[in-house]
Structure formats: structure tokens, C-alpha cells
Design an enzyme around this catalytic site. Structure first.
Site, PDB file in Angstrom:
ATOM      1  N   TRP A   1      93.372   6.862 -81.259  1.00 20.90           N
ATOM      2  CA  TRP A   1      93.229   7.399 -79.901  1.00 20.90           C
ATOM      3  C   TRP A   1      94.188   6.620 -78.985  1.00 20.90           C
ATOM      4  CZ3 TRP A   1      89.246  11.124 -79.040  1.00 20.90           C
ATOM      5  CH2 TRP A   1      89.133  11.558 -77.712  1.00 20.90           C
TER       6      TRP A   1
ATOM      7  N   SER B   1      88.199   4.498 -81.184  1.00 16.63           N
ATOM      8  CA  SER B   1      87.763   3.104 -81.096  1.00 16.63           C
ATOM      9  C   SER B   1      86.342   2.906 -81.622  1.00 16.63           C
ATOM     10  CB  SER B   1      87.861   2.613 -79.648  1.00 16.63           C
ATOM     11  OG  SER B   1      89.221   2.447 -79.314  1.00 16.63           O
TER      12      SER B   1
ATOM     13  N   VAL C   1      90.728   2.011 -74.871  1.00 15.61           N
ATOM     14  CA  VAL C   1      89.826   2.956 -74.211  1.00 15.61           C
ATOM     15  C   VAL C   1      90.221   3.014 -72.740  1.00 15.61           C
ATOM     16  CG1 VAL C   1      87.437   3.689 -73.911  1.00 15.61           C
ATOM     17  CG2 VAL C   1      88.020   2.161 -75.784  1.00 15.61           C
TER      18      VAL C   1
ATOM     19  N   HIS D   1      81.517   8.410 -71.025  1.00 15.62           N
ATOM     20  CA  HIS D   1      81.894   8.074 -72.395  1.00 15.62           C
ATOM     21  C   HIS D   1      82.548   6.698 -72.470  1.00 15.62           C
ATOM     22  CE1 HIS D   1      81.564  11.062 -75.701  1.00 15.62           C
ATOM     23  NE2 HIS D   1      82.084  10.063 -76.384  1.00 15.62           N
TER      24      HIS D   1
ATOM     25  N   ARG E   1      99.634  -4.014 -70.685  1.00 19.45           N
ATOM     26  CA  ARG E   1      99.046  -4.990 -71.615  1.00 19.45           C
ATOM     27  C   ARG E   1      99.395  -4.720 -73.078  1.00 19.45           C
ATOM     28  NH1 ARG E   1      96.481  -4.338 -67.090  1.00 19.45           N
ATOM     29  NH2 ARG E   1      95.258  -6.014 -66.158  1.00 19.45           N
TER      30      ARG E   1
HETATM   31  C1  DLZ Z   1      85.530  10.415 -77.245  1.00 23.17           C
HETATM   32  C2  DLZ Z   1      86.506   9.367 -76.837  1.00 23.17           C
HETATM   33  C3  DLZ Z   1      86.914   9.245 -75.491  1.00 23.17           C
HETATM   34  C4  DLZ Z   1      86.372  10.128 -74.400  1.00 23.17           C
HETATM   35  N1  DLZ Z   1      87.815   8.328 -75.109  1.00 23.17           N
HETATM   36  C5  DLZ Z   1      88.329   7.477 -76.049  1.00 23.17           C
HETATM   37  C6  DLZ Z   1      89.273   6.487 -75.663  1.00 23.17           C
HETATM   38  O1  DLZ Z   1      89.714   6.353 -74.508  1.00 23.17           O
HETATM   39  N2  DLZ Z   1      89.732   5.654 -76.641  1.00 23.17           N
HETATM   40  C7  DLZ Z   1      89.318   5.742 -77.952  1.00 23.17           C
HETATM   41  O2  DLZ Z   1      89.762   4.928 -78.793  1.00 23.17           O
HETATM   42  N3  DLZ Z   1      88.429   6.684 -78.326  1.00 23.17           N
HETATM   43  C8  DLZ Z   1      87.938   7.557 -77.427  1.00 23.17           C
HETATM   44  N4  DLZ Z   1      87.052   8.510 -77.784  1.00 23.17           N
HETATM   45  C9  DLZ Z   1      86.731   8.692 -79.243  1.00 23.17           C
HETATM   46  C10 DLZ Z   1      85.612   7.783 -79.754  1.00 23.17           C
HETATM   47  O3  DLZ Z   1      86.059   6.438 -79.897  1.00 23.17           O
HETATM   48  C11 DLZ Z   1      85.140   8.262 -81.151  1.00 23.17           C
HETATM   49  O4  DLZ Z   1      86.254   8.448 -81.988  1.00 23.17           O
HETATM   50  C12 DLZ Z   1      84.366   9.564 -81.077  1.00 23.17           C
HETATM   51  O5  DLZ Z   1      83.288   9.463 -80.162  1.00 23.17           O
HETATM   52  C13 DLZ Z   1      83.815   9.967 -82.476  1.00 23.17           C
HETATM   53  O6  DLZ Z   1      82.911   8.967 -82.959  1.00 23.17           O
END
Ligand code: DLZ
Length: 158
Positions: free
Chosen positions: A31, A65, A90, A97, A136
């Protein structure tokens, strides 16, 4: 978190132990790939700078994450590593979330870290926006991937 007095990548390299006999597992979230790719590049480069052989750096990816918890746990169970590093990004959005993921990953990794025989290093960027994440991950505030590599080497020695 970085400040103007303590950039993420500023450290005294002479105080970092030799890592030529160390082996590291890295789990990276897919992500925000621009950010996590830059974290990974910094982390690997810094491990190698301190002597770790490329073949002793094992990288696995996970979709997001939240999956870093499972990935780190599996790497710990797999054995053979001096430390495991998690890397993720994230970015705060419009939904709650952000808080759930940040808290979940923080608690999950802290739990593994406390229970396992090897250290697990926490390389999760939690930022309000993309710019803060870029700053960062190789931008004006350094690279948290570099910082995690140094922490992993020091904790492996510990
Ligand atoms: C769902 C989600 C959201 C909204 N934002 C991020 C993010 O900013 N960074 C990240 O690494 N993952 C995000 N995810 C996905 C969640 O980490 C996870 O993959 C899902 O909820 C499935 O378990």
C-alpha cells in the site's frame, strides 16, 4: 518522528556494529508503493553499507500494513534471522480506518517484539498526508528505512 534536530537518517556510522555476519528479514507493505519502495531502498542500502551481504537480506511483500503483523510473525517463526524489519506507510484519509490500522499494527508488532527471541523493528510511517510521507522516505527529513536498518543492526547485536 523526525524533527529539525533529529532527522531520520542522521546517525554516527562509527557506532553501528559490523553487520557482515548478520541476516535480516524485511516485510514490506504494497500500500502506498512509492513510499514503501523508497523505505525499502534506504533500508537495504544501509544494511549493505554496514556489511550485510545481499543474499542475507530476505524481502517479502504483503498487501497492506495490517498484514505486516502476520508477515513479521511468519518470518520470526521461519527462523534464521538476526532481526525482522517491517516497512509500511499509512496516510490519514477521510475514514477512521487510519486509526484502526495504526493501532492494530503498533500493538501487533509490539506483541511479537516482546514475545519473540529476535527483535522486530517498527518501520511504519503514520502521516497526515502524502507530503509528510515523502519527506520521511528519502525526502528532506531523511529516510525511515535507513533508521530501521541501523536499529535492526544495533538490536541484533544487543
Ligand atoms: C484499508 C487501508 C487503508 C484505508 N489505508 C491504508 C494505508 O494508508 N496504508 C496501508 O498500508 N494499508 C491501508 N489499508 C489496507 C490495510 O492495511 C489492510 O491491507 C486491509 O484492511 C486488509 O486487511
Amino acid at each position: 518522528m523526525a524533527t529539525s534536530l533529529h532527522p531520520l537518517s542522521s546517525y554516527d556510522a562509527s557506532k553501528v556494529p559490523d553487520a557482515s555476519n548478520m541476516c535480516f528479514g524485511i516485510v514490506v507493505s504494497e500500500w502506498n508503493p512509492e513510499i514503501t519502495g523508497a523505505l525499502l531502498d534506504g533500508c537495504v542500502a544501509t544494511l549493505e553499507k554496514h556489511g550485510t551481504l545481499p543474499e542475507n537480506i530476505h524481502v517479502k511483500t504483503v498487501p497492506g500494513s495490517f498484514e505486516l503483523i502476520y508477515g513479521a510473525h511468519q518470518m520470526v517463526l521461519n527462523g534464521g534471522y538476526d532481526a525482522v524489519i517491517i516497512l509500511g506507510s499509512v496516510i490519514r484519509g477521510e475514514t477512521p480506518h487510519f486509526d484502526y490500522i495504526c493501532q492494530g499494527v503498533t500493538q501487533g508488532i509490539a506483541h511479537i517484539n516482546a514475545k519473540s527471541e529476535i527483535p522486530v523493528v517498527f518501520g511504519l510511517l503514520t502521516t497526515n498526508d502524502l507530503q509528510q510521507a515523502q519527506d520521511r522516505s528519502g525526502g528532506k527529513l531523511g529516510n525511515k528505512g535507513d533508521e530501521c536498518a541501523v536499529v535492526a543492526i544495533k538490536m541484533a547485536k544487543f
